[in-house]
Design a protein around this motif. Sequence first.
Motif, PDB file in Angstrom:
ATOM      1  N   LYS A  58      23.285  65.919  21.159  1.00 37.99           N
ATOM      2  CA  LYS A  58      23.197  64.687  20.383  1.00 37.99           C
ATOM      3  C   LYS A  58      23.510  64.990  18.918  1.00 37.99           C
ATOM      4  CE  LYS A  58      19.517  62.903  23.362  1.00 37.99           C
ATOM      5  NZ  LYS A  58      18.105  62.442  23.413  1.00 37.99           N
ATOM      6  N   VAL A  83      35.941  58.330  17.114  1.00 37.74           N
ATOM      7  CA  VAL A  83      34.540  58.081  17.475  1.00 37.74           C
ATOM      8  C   VAL A  83      33.988  59.217  18.324  1.00 37.74           C
ATOM      9  CG1 VAL A  83      33.008  56.562  18.783  1.00 37.74           C
ATOM     10  CG2 VAL A  83      34.730  55.578  17.273  1.00 37.74           C
ATOM     11  N   ASP A  84      34.813  59.782  19.241  1.00 39.56           N
ATOM     12  CA  ASP A  84      34.292  60.822  20.122  1.00 39.56           C
ATOM     13  C   ASP A  84      33.990  62.126  19.389  1.00 39.56           C
ATOM     14  OD1 ASP A  84      36.766  61.921  19.658  1.00 39.56           O
ATOM     15  OD2 ASP A  84      37.455  61.818  21.736  1.00 39.56           O
ATOM     16  N   LEU A  86      32.067  62.111  16.905  1.00 40.65           N
ATOM     17  CA  LEU A  86      30.666  61.898  16.539  1.00 40.65           C
ATOM     18  C   LEU A  86      29.768  61.855  17.772  1.00 40.65           C
ATOM     19  CD1 LEU A  86      28.463  61.318  14.497  1.00 40.65           C
ATOM     20  CD2 LEU A  86      29.153  58.907  14.503  1.00 40.65           C
ATOM     21  N   ALA A  87      30.157  61.092  18.782  1.00 40.04           N
ATOM     22  CA  ALA A  87      29.304  60.927  19.961  1.00 40.04           C
ATOM     23  C   ALA A  87      30.134  60.536  21.167  1.00 40.04           C
ATOM     24  CB  ALA A  87      28.227  59.875  19.696  1.00 40.04           C
ATOM     25  N   ARG A  88      29.633  60.929  22.352  1.00 37.17           N
ATOM     26  CA  ARG A  88      30.276  60.559  23.606  1.00 37.17           C
ATOM     27  C   ARG A  88      29.463  59.505  24.357  1.00 37.17           C
ATOM     28  NH1 ARG A  88      35.419  63.016  25.016  1.00 37.17           N
ATOM     29  NH2 ARG A  88      35.576  64.909  23.758  1.00 37.17           N
ATOM     30  N   ASP A  92      23.862  57.528  21.615  1.00 42.01           N
ATOM     31  CA  ASP A  92      23.972  58.531  20.549  1.00 42.01           C
ATOM     32  C   ASP A  92      24.743  57.973  19.361  1.00 42.01           C
ATOM     33  OD1 ASP A  92      22.621  60.290  22.166  1.00 42.01           O
ATOM     34  OD2 ASP A  92      24.426  61.293  22.888  1.00 42.01           O
ATOM     35  N   PHE A  93      25.802  57.198  19.650  1.00 39.34           N
ATOM     36  CA  PHE A  93      26.602  56.612  18.584  1.00 39.34           C
ATOM     37  C   PHE A  93      25.769  55.604  17.788  1.00 39.34           C
ATOM     38  CE2 PHE A  93      29.448  53.242  17.054  1.00 39.34           C
ATOM     39  CZ  PHE A  93      30.305  53.985  16.248  1.00 39.34           C
ATOM     40  N   ASN A  97      24.716  55.791  13.898  1.00 38.67           N
ATOM     41  CA  ASN A  97      25.061  54.704  12.978  1.00 38.67           C
ATOM     42  C   ASN A  97      23.836  54.218  12.206  1.00 38.67           C
ATOM     43  OD1 ASN A  97      26.753  52.604  11.829  1.00 38.67           O
ATOM     44  ND2 ASN A  97      25.708  51.178  13.215  1.00 38.67           N
ATOM     45  N   ALA A 129      32.852  52.535  21.676  1.00 33.69           N
ATOM     46  CA  ALA A 129      31.982  53.625  22.119  1.00 33.69           C
ATOM     47  C   ALA A 129      31.648  53.494  23.599  1.00 33.69           C
ATOM     48  CB  ALA A 129      30.698  53.647  21.293  1.00 33.69           C
ATOM     49  N   GLN A 133      32.498  56.321  26.385  1.00 36.30           N
ATOM     50  CA  GLN A 133      31.554  56.934  27.309  1.00 36.30           C
ATOM     51  C   GLN A 133      32.063  56.842  28.741  1.00 36.30           C
ATOM     52  OE1 GLN A 133      27.416  55.897  26.796  1.00 36.30           O
ATOM     53  NE2 GLN A 133      26.958  56.251  28.957  1.00 36.30           N
TER      54      GLN A 133
END
Length: 508
Positions: A58, A83-84, A86-88, A92-93, A97, A129, A133
């Motif tokens: 995370k 975006v990926d 930062l997070a998948r 988590d995104f 944020n 996002a 995912q």
Amino acid sequence: MSPKKVRTCVLYVRISLRTDESVSIARQIEAGEAYATARGWKVVGIFKDEGVSATHNKPEDRAGWRALLDSSTRFDAVVVWKVDRLARRVIDFLNANESVKAKGAGIVAVEDPIDMTTAQGEAFAIMLAVFGQMESAAMRDRQRAARNYLLRVGRYPGGVPLYGYRSVPNPDGAGYLLVHDEERIGYVREMVRRTLAGLSIYSTMQWLEEVGAPTSKGSEKWRYATVERIIRHPLLAGMVPHNPGNTTSKVRGDDVVRDEDGLPVVDESLAIMPVSQWRAMQAKLAEPSRAQRTPVALRRKNSGLLSGLMWCAEHAEPVRMWRASLGTKDRPRLAYQCRECHQSFSTPDDLVIAEFLTQRGDVLHLNMVEEVVEGGSVQLQEASVRLAELGREVVNATPERAVEIVAEMTRLKEVQEEARHQPPQVQYVPVGGETRTFAEDWEAAQTDEERRLILGHALDRVLVRRGRQGDKGDALRLARLTFDWLPAGQVSEPSDAELAAWGATVTG
């Protein structure tokens, strides 16, 4: 909501593999700086996470992202390449944020058309996002399916081969196959033989250096960790590691590739030992009291040949006797002495060894017998192992993964039920796979460590009683000793029928 006035920004860059040039840290920074310049923003900081998976870590668990949030530098936006980076996962995104919004800033991406400084941009980013995912999950499924397919058709899925193995072009089509490296597999077989015989990893490392075995990376010396990794590798039993990726502690996963029932896929052409024997070896290596876990102590060269075997019988419960040096300074003599009643027995080695060879010399050395099971028993054991693993995994699994786990556990329960109706077959195998007697193994032993192990396989302990003053002959000294032999030197004594069946197997 009107766009937030942005004057300053920081860059956040992340990469899972440092060798991936297509999205390298340098390229992400270059793209982020160009983006900021085009919008008239000043870059006031760059934060990096290298070699970190977004799937298994995370944002708040990454050092670079934590440093960004803890930074005292004021900024209006966090620029990411995509975006990926930062997070998948959507959750988590969103959490990332919220953390950025708490600092009065927003997230923007170079390659994705999102700008979290506006309400419309925030909504679009959330949708992006979600799709990210979904694509990440689909990618994992495709990679897993591709790897399993390669293994089912006997293809090598890639990576650095284990010591003793090598990859070769597939003669029947595309790709590569994994085969034994004939120049090195003999060293691996001997590593296994020594481990099954009870020898320590440290002594095996010393043996490899003494015989001049080439190291895996061309270095001059063998490392303890390298030897341990080889003898713990599931490929020795024909199983291929699944390697699902880094965990939060950056440790590679230890699962193996499995079939649709959740049982390991085993390539017999690569195995040098049965799966059940490999698991038994791993269990022995994991024992806390085993010398394998304390290699420093094994460097001591002064351990007595009979250390741990000599016990004083002059008490209600026998008491261990310890080595001592008796006699005079000019003429010291080795002895074993009881620390409670001070009974001693001088120079027992030759006497005990002679009795050992007389009583057990012609007996087959079967102490390290492992149960080699076939058919249903293998399935039952492997299904039980996998069920235990899944039970631990389900505790922290996502809802989607939990559904998959339940389905797999259901299939494994069915496999277990079928396996219970298939009787196991048990074989007794000699130490190291060779048919030899205790006398033959004793003659072949080259170190005191090997000799201590052979004695310990045949002899539980030697009980010592006080003798009469003046008793000095070997016969009188031997009369003071009581030998507690292990049954035929075996963990459990086989029946006549089992020995006959075993004899037919090894002679055939």
